[in-house]
Structure formats: C-alpha cells, structure tokens
Design a protein around this motif. Structure first.
Motif, PDB file in Angstrom:
ATOM      1  N   LEU B  74     120.029 121.027  48.299  1.00  0.00           N
ATOM      2  CA  LEU B  74     118.858 121.427  47.432  1.00  0.00           C
ATOM      3  C   LEU B  74     119.214 121.645  45.981  1.00  0.00           C
ATOM      4  CD1 LEU B  74     115.858 121.798  47.909  1.00  0.00           C
ATOM      5  CD2 LEU B  74     116.290 124.380  48.661  1.00  0.00           C
ATOM      6  N   LEU B  75     120.185 122.365  45.982  1.00  0.00           N
ATOM      7  CA  LEU B  75     120.550 122.760  44.326  1.00  0.00           C
ATOM      8  C   LEU B  75     121.049 121.412  43.898  1.00  0.00           C
ATOM      9  CD1 LEU B  75     122.259 126.004  44.869  1.00  0.00           C
ATOM     10  CD2 LEU B  75     120.084 125.680  44.058  1.00  0.00           C
ATOM     11  N   ALA B  78     117.764 120.160  42.544  1.00  0.00           N
ATOM     12  CA  ALA B  78     117.177 120.852  41.460  1.00  0.00           C
ATOM     13  C   ALA B  78     117.433 120.056  40.055  1.00  0.00           C
ATOM     14  CB  ALA B  78     117.560 122.370  41.299  1.00  0.00           C
ATOM     15  N   SER B 516     102.520 121.322  37.747  1.00  0.00           N
ATOM     16  CA  SER B 516     103.707 121.127  38.463  1.00  0.00           C
ATOM     17  C   SER B 516     104.500 121.951  38.260  1.00  0.00           C
ATOM     18  CB  SER B 516     104.358 119.751  37.812  1.00  0.00           C
ATOM     19  OG  SER B 516     103.557 118.937  38.146  1.00  0.00           O
ATOM     20  N   ALA B 517     104.678 122.661  36.997  1.00  0.00           N
ATOM     21  CA  ALA B 517     105.531 123.912  36.719  1.00  0.00           C
ATOM     22  C   ALA B 517     105.089 125.149  37.645  1.00  0.00           C
ATOM     23  CB  ALA B 517     105.487 124.219  35.201  1.00  0.00           C
ATOM     24  N   THR B 520     106.036 124.553  41.337  1.00  0.00           N
ATOM     25  CA  THR B 520     107.234 124.621  41.488  1.00  0.00           C
ATOM     26  C   THR B 520     107.858 126.432  41.462  1.00  0.00           C
ATOM     27  OG1 THR B 520     107.801 122.763  40.130  1.00  0.00           O
ATOM     28  CG2 THR B 520     109.808 123.989  40.355  1.00  0.00           C
ATOM     29  N   PHE B 521     107.051 126.996  40.720  1.00  0.00           N
ATOM     30  CA  PHE B 521     107.553 128.469  40.582  1.00  0.00           C
ATOM     31  C   PHE B 521     106.933 129.109  41.874  1.00  0.00           C
ATOM     32  CE2 PHE B 521     105.781 132.732  39.886  1.00  0.00           C
ATOM     33  CZ  PHE B 521     107.067 133.490  39.492  1.00  0.00           C
ATOM     34  N   ILE B 524     109.376 128.315  44.760  1.00  0.00           N
ATOM     35  CA  ILE B 524     110.747 129.178  44.858  1.00  0.00           C
ATOM     36  C   ILE B 524     110.186 130.350  45.169  1.00  0.00           C
ATOM     37  CG2 ILE B 524     112.138 130.003  43.104  1.00  0.00           C
ATOM     38  CD1 ILE B 524     112.082 127.012  43.185  1.00  0.00           C
ATOM     39  N   ILE B 527     110.082 130.523  49.028  1.00  0.00           N
ATOM     40  CA  ILE B 527     111.540 130.728  49.332  1.00  0.00           C
ATOM     41  C   ILE B 527     111.962 132.033  49.550  1.00  0.00           C
ATOM     42  CG2 ILE B 527     113.825 129.708  49.611  1.00  0.00           C
ATOM     43  CD1 ILE B 527     112.528 127.078  48.175  1.00  0.00           C
ATOM     44  N   GLY B 528     111.895 132.581  48.097  1.00  0.00           N
ATOM     45  CA  GLY B 528     112.420 133.842  47.806  1.00  0.00           C
ATOM     46  C   GLY B 528     111.952 134.976  48.643  1.00  0.00           C
ATOM     47  N   TYR B 531     113.924 134.724  52.098  1.00  0.00           N
ATOM     48  CA  TYR B 531     115.251 134.543  51.883  1.00  0.00           C
ATOM     49  C   TYR B 531     115.856 135.695  51.736  1.00  0.00           C
ATOM     50  CZ  TYR B 531     119.756 132.749  50.719  1.00  0.00           C
ATOM     51  OH  TYR B 531     121.322 132.752  50.736  1.00  0.00           O
ATOM     52  N   VAL B 532     115.232 136.295  50.629  1.00  0.00           N
ATOM     53  CA  VAL B 532     116.171 137.554  49.957  1.00  0.00           C
ATOM     54  C   VAL B 532     116.075 138.622  50.772  1.00  0.00           C
ATOM     55  CG1 VAL B 532     116.477 138.985  48.108  1.00  0.00           C
ATOM     56  CG2 VAL B 532     115.874 136.593  47.513  1.00  0.00           C
TER      57      VAL B 532
END
Lengths: 78, 539
Positions: B74-75, B78, B516-517, B520-521, B524, B527-528, B531-532
């Motif tokens: 995935l990275l 990026a 799009s930005a 994308t934010f 993320i 996921i955060g 995940y965190v």
C-alpha cells in the motif's frame, strides 16, 4: 502553592511522613506515567507513520497540481 | 461444467459482443486509434485504471499482502499512484492536444524526427508485445485454475476473448469494455471484499484480531513480516523497498504507453487532468480494501498456497456465490482489459510507426478510411504472432515480458517530461536519452535474470536507467541546438493547451483536485480510526 515551588529536599525535610510518602508515590507515579506515555508515543509513531506517509504524498501532489493550475490561470489572465 | 466455468465463458462472450457492437461506430482512423478523441472523464478513468490493474494486482500483489506485506504494498502505491497526477500535468494533457494517433508519432512530430518515432514504435512493438505474451499466459493460468480447461485451449480461449473485439473495434471498443470491466472489478470487487471482511466479524473485529495475534501482528505493522527468511529482512529494507519501487512505478504510471496513451482519447486537456486526479483516488482506495482484505483472509485460512490464489480461494470458499462469481469475473476482466490495451497499442504502432519507418513512406493510417482496414489486418497479424509466442514461450520469455514496465519508465520517463517542459532538449538528446535509458535497464535486468548479478534495491535498474537517460539527454542537448520546427511545435502545443483551458474549465478542474485531496484524507482517517486503536489496545 508553597509546596510546589519548594525543592524536593526541603519538601521531605519539612513535611509530615504521610505527605512524604504520598509525594514519593506521586513522583513515582508521574515517572511511570511519563515512561508509559513515552512508550505509548513510540508505539503511536509506529502506528501513525504509515497513515501520515499514505496521506501526505498523494495529498501533497494533488495540492501541487492545484497550485500549478492556479499559477497557469494567473499567467493566462496577464 | 461448474458455475464458475459457465460464468467465465459467458463474460468472455459478452465482452466480444460489446466489441462487435462498438465496431459498427468506427468510421475512420481517429475512431479506431483514439476513439474519436471524444472521451469524457468516466471513460478515461475507466481505461486508465483497467489498463493498469491486471492479474498482477488481483493475484500477485494480493498474495504479497496475504504473506504479511499489505502495508508495504500500500505504501509503494502512495508514491506510485501520484504518477497519475504527475504524468497528466507534465505529459498527458499535452498528448490530448497533440493531435496524433500514437505516442511514438507525438515524439516524432515534437522532435521532427523519423528515427525517434521509429525507435519509440519498435519499443512499443517488442516491449509491449512481450508484455502481452506474459499477461496472456497469466490470464490463461487463471482460466485453468477456475475452469479446469488447460494447455493450448486455455491460451486460445483467453486470446480470443480479448483479440476479437480489439481487432474489430480498436480503441472505441477497448475504451468501453475497459470501463465496463473497471466498474465490474471496482464496484463488484469491493462488494466482494467487504463480504469477506464481514464474514470474519467486520472491520473492527478483523483489525483487533490481526493486531492481537502475535503471529499476524508483525505483518500488520508498516514494514510487514520482516525477518531473515522473509522477502524483506528488516524495517530499513522495507523502507528502501517502498521508496524505490514507489518512484519506479510512479514513472511507469506517468509515462508508460498503456497509461499515457489513454490521454490521446480525452476530449480536452481538462478532461485528462480530471481523469488523472480521479484515477489516483480510485486506485488508492481500491488497493487499500484489496490489500487489507487479502491479509485478513489469514484469519480464516492461514495456509493458502500459492498465496497468489488467495482471492480465488476466497471466492470459492468464503464469499456468497453471487459475489464470488462477480469477483472471479472482475479478476478476469482486470487481466483482459490490460491485454486488450496492450494488443491495440502494439497493432497501432506496428502499422502507424514501424511500417512507415521501415518502408521510409507514409503511414497507411494517414488515409482516414482505408487505414482502418489495414490497421485491423496488422492487429490481427500481431495478435496471431502473440498467440503463437504465448503457446511456445519458455518462462524466460515471460520474464523478459515483465521487463516492459521497467523499460518504458527508464527509456521514456525523462524524455516524455522534458518534451513538454523544456525548449532546450534537442532531437539528439531525446533520441539518445530514450535509447540509453532503455538499454541500461535491459542490460541490468538481463544480468539479474540470466547471470544472477543484481544491484542493491536502492540502485534498481530503473533508477540507474533514469540517471543514464537524463545524462544522455543533457549531453545530447548540449552538443546540438533545437531546430526551428521543434521549437515551433512545442510553442504551438503549449498555446493549444492554454487556449483549450478556459477560466471555468480551470475552476472545475481545481474542484476535482480539491475533492480528490479531501477523499484521500477521509480514506486515511477511516483506516486510522480502525487501525491505531486496534494496535494501541494490544501493544
């Protein structure tokens, strides 16, 4: 307020034993807390790093694209 | 005959029918080569993503994620997926106004050079031709895995599935079937992935389970399941791998013929730009769900071998039948869409760039109507050659085919960007830049493949090739002067792009980038949030 400003040495010399014991426990607790936070901080970094990386690169490029278009628009007007 | 076999064969037939129907609207060479230069954002996004995602993503990368390297893959994405934005800004949107039928033709006109056009054309013919062979073999193996049909028959069925509609309808059919395939494997595939996640308890449960189990926790960290016996030995190795391959694939996405040529079909530079921004977000989001789902399948079955069959196993064993079938069709569609794009590119370059260069004459495609028939014949011949090579090819030939991405990144990367951004690059610089970059990659990759001599990851052949190409461009351009036609072409092209982008067009394009930005934010952030906390709770 007075106790907070005093040095740990003067604190132990001038306080009641219970207060001393509580203070020691408090300092120990604070140390533990700081250690815990630091450890947590390291972990946090490990977990947050991929998210920051994953977000920063594409968003930065999209912002660069936006900025390029703005610049081109301005130069077109001139 | 199993349900999977029937569905795969019906899907193949359906794509062919769509191609045949689309072939009726092909009137001239512009329709056949560049879909009439009239495609909107959805069609360009569809063909960009469908041409990029193939069985490599749905099987190879999914298998790598299943093995404990979901974050690493995935990275890499990026960085690599920013190639959509970098590529369209510095190269793609200029192609959409270049008024050419192929990218080699663009290079030839930009530098007023027959030899450069010939070199680029031969690169496409051989490089993508062999890539097509490798991809056809890859898809036929999936056909065998799903249907039990094996050997020459599997290759022949696969070949017929993408060759018939590509030969008949050219880019007009390819862009439509690509978009249909794109919708199948993004929407259908995502639904199928979600069903896997929910069958294992939902996102929160899956993330907690992977984080809590010591066996899977390492593979859930950003550096993946590193170790002395693993593909990557340490977190530092993972970081170097992520950055290096990210940059390499960014160039592939930005300039490779099967991506950049899609912009030739865009209605305008603004459409190309918007499509680039949308493709970036779509591919990033799709990869996110694909890779985490692949890793999560470890919870249900940690012993799938080979790991690249992870989604085939999931389609047959975890997903509801309907979604499993959609995923399998999507997997096939991802491969077929890439193959049809490759075949069309090879056929176009053969008839339009290589034949005129060899004969030292005009391209048959320059005659608008008669050119279509000749282009169809050329594409059929190329297709038949690809079929024969696919049947008889040894594994080494297939390995050479997989060099194509690296080859085009190094050979075309610097030349493509410089061709639109610099008035100082000369024909000599461009020719030797393209030649030296490509040769450097071929030598280094061949040393690795046939002799076993490989460079450190940081010095990937593409990185070396890009440096060599840049050096050759600088030396070549310093020892010659740009000619009047070269400067005139670049100035006219820039003015065309500028003129076609009005104030309103610009504002709309900027909105696309902004949305799009933000998306994308939000991706993320999503996921955060999962995940965190899952990792912190079990630290």
């Amino acid at each position: 307020m007075r106790l907070m400003r005093a040095s740990p040495g003067s604190l132990t010399a001038s306080c009641h034993p219970v207060l001393i014991s509580n203070t020691k426990a408090g300092i120990g607790g604070a140390c533990c807390f700081i250690k815990f936070r630091t450890l947590k901080g390291v972990h946090m970094f490990t977990y947050i790093f991929p998210l920051v990386y994953l977000g920063t690169v594409p968003i930065a490029v999209l912002i660069w694209g936006y900025w390029t278009l703005t610049k081109e628009g301005n130069s077109g007007e001139e | 005959m199993s349900t999977f076999t029937v569905v795969v064969l019906v899907a193949f037939l359906l794509f062919t029918v769509i191609g045949v129907v689309m072939s009726r609207s092909v009137k001239d060479t512009a329709d056949y080569f560049v879909a009439g230069r009239n495609a909107g954002v959805l069609l360009i996004v569809g063909t960009l993503v469908a041409s990029y995602l193939s069985t490599v993503a749905m099987m190879g990368e999914a298998g790598f994620a299943y093995d404990g390297f979901a974050w690493v893959t995935l990275l890499i994405g990026a960085i690599s997926q920013t190639g959509y934005m970098v590529g369209v800004l510095l190269f793609g949107r200029y192609l959409s106004e270049a008024d050419t039928l192929t990218i080699p033709e663009y290079f030839g006109r930009r530098f007023n050079s027959r030899r450069l056009r010939g070199l680029a054309g031969i690169s496409v013919l051989i490089g993508i031709g062999l890539y097509l062979v490798a991809v056809t073999r890859g898809i036929s193996l999936v056909v065998t895995e799903l249907t039990g049909i094996s050997g020459v028959w599997a290759v022949a069925i696969t070949w017929a599935a993408f060759t018939l509609f590509t030969v008949l309808s050219g880019s007009k059919g390819v862009i439509v079937t690509d978009t249909i395939m794109f919708l199948i494997f993004t929407i259908g595939g995502t639904a199928a992935f979600l069903s896997v996640i929910y069958s294992q308890g939902g996102f929160r449960e899956v993330f907690s389970t992977l984080a809590a189990n010591p066996e899977w926790r390492d593979g859930f960290l950003w550096h993946g399941a590193v170790g002395p016996d693993a593909v990557l030995a340490s977190p530092l190795d993972s970081l170097v791998y992520i950055v290096t391959f990210g940059v390499v694939w960014m160039f592939v996405i930005a300039v490779s013929p099967w991506q950049a040529s899609r912009y030739l079909m865009a209605k305008s530079p603004a459409v190309a730009l918007r499509a680039g921004a949308v493709a970036l977000v779509v591919v990033l989001a799709f990869y996110t769900i694909l890779l985490f789902t692949a890793y999560s399948i470890n919870i249900t079955n940690p012993a799938i071998t080979p790991s690249e069959n992870v989604f085939i196993w999931a389609a047959e064993n975890i997903m509801p039948l309907g979604l499993g079938l959609v995923l399998v069709v999507g997997l096939m569609a991802a491969g077929l869409s890439s193959a049809s794009t490759f075949l069309s590119l090879v056929g176009f370059s053969a008839i339009h760039d290589v034949v005129p260069w060899v004969r030292k004459g005009a391209s048959p495609a320059d005659s608008p109507e008669g050119g279509v028939q000749q282009a169809r014949i050329a594409m059929l011949i190329v297709g038949l050659a690809a079929l024969v090579i696919t049947v008889v090819a040894s594994p080494k030939v297939l390995d050479i085919g997989y060099m194509a991405a690296a080859f085009f990144a190094a050979s075309w990367g610097c030349v493509a960007f410089a061709s639109t951004q610099s008035a100082r690059i000369t024909e000599r610089g461009a020719f030797y830049g393209m030649l030296c970059g490509g040769v450097a990659v071929l030598i280094l990759r061949s040393l690795d493949l046939f002799v076993g001599v490989s460079l450190p990851v940081m010095l990937d052949p593409v990185i070396v090739g890009l440096i060599v190409s840049l050096g050759a461009i600088i030396v070549g351009s310093m020892t010659s002067q740009p000619t009047e036609p070269e400067i005139r072409y670049l100035t006219a092209l820039k003015k065309k792009v500028e003129r076609s982008t009005g104030k309103r067009e610009l504002v709309v394009s900027q909105r696309y980038l902004m949305v799009s930005a933000v998306l994308t934010f939000l991706l993320i952030l999503g996921i955060g949030v999962l995940y965190v906390p899952a990792m912190m709770r079990t630290a």
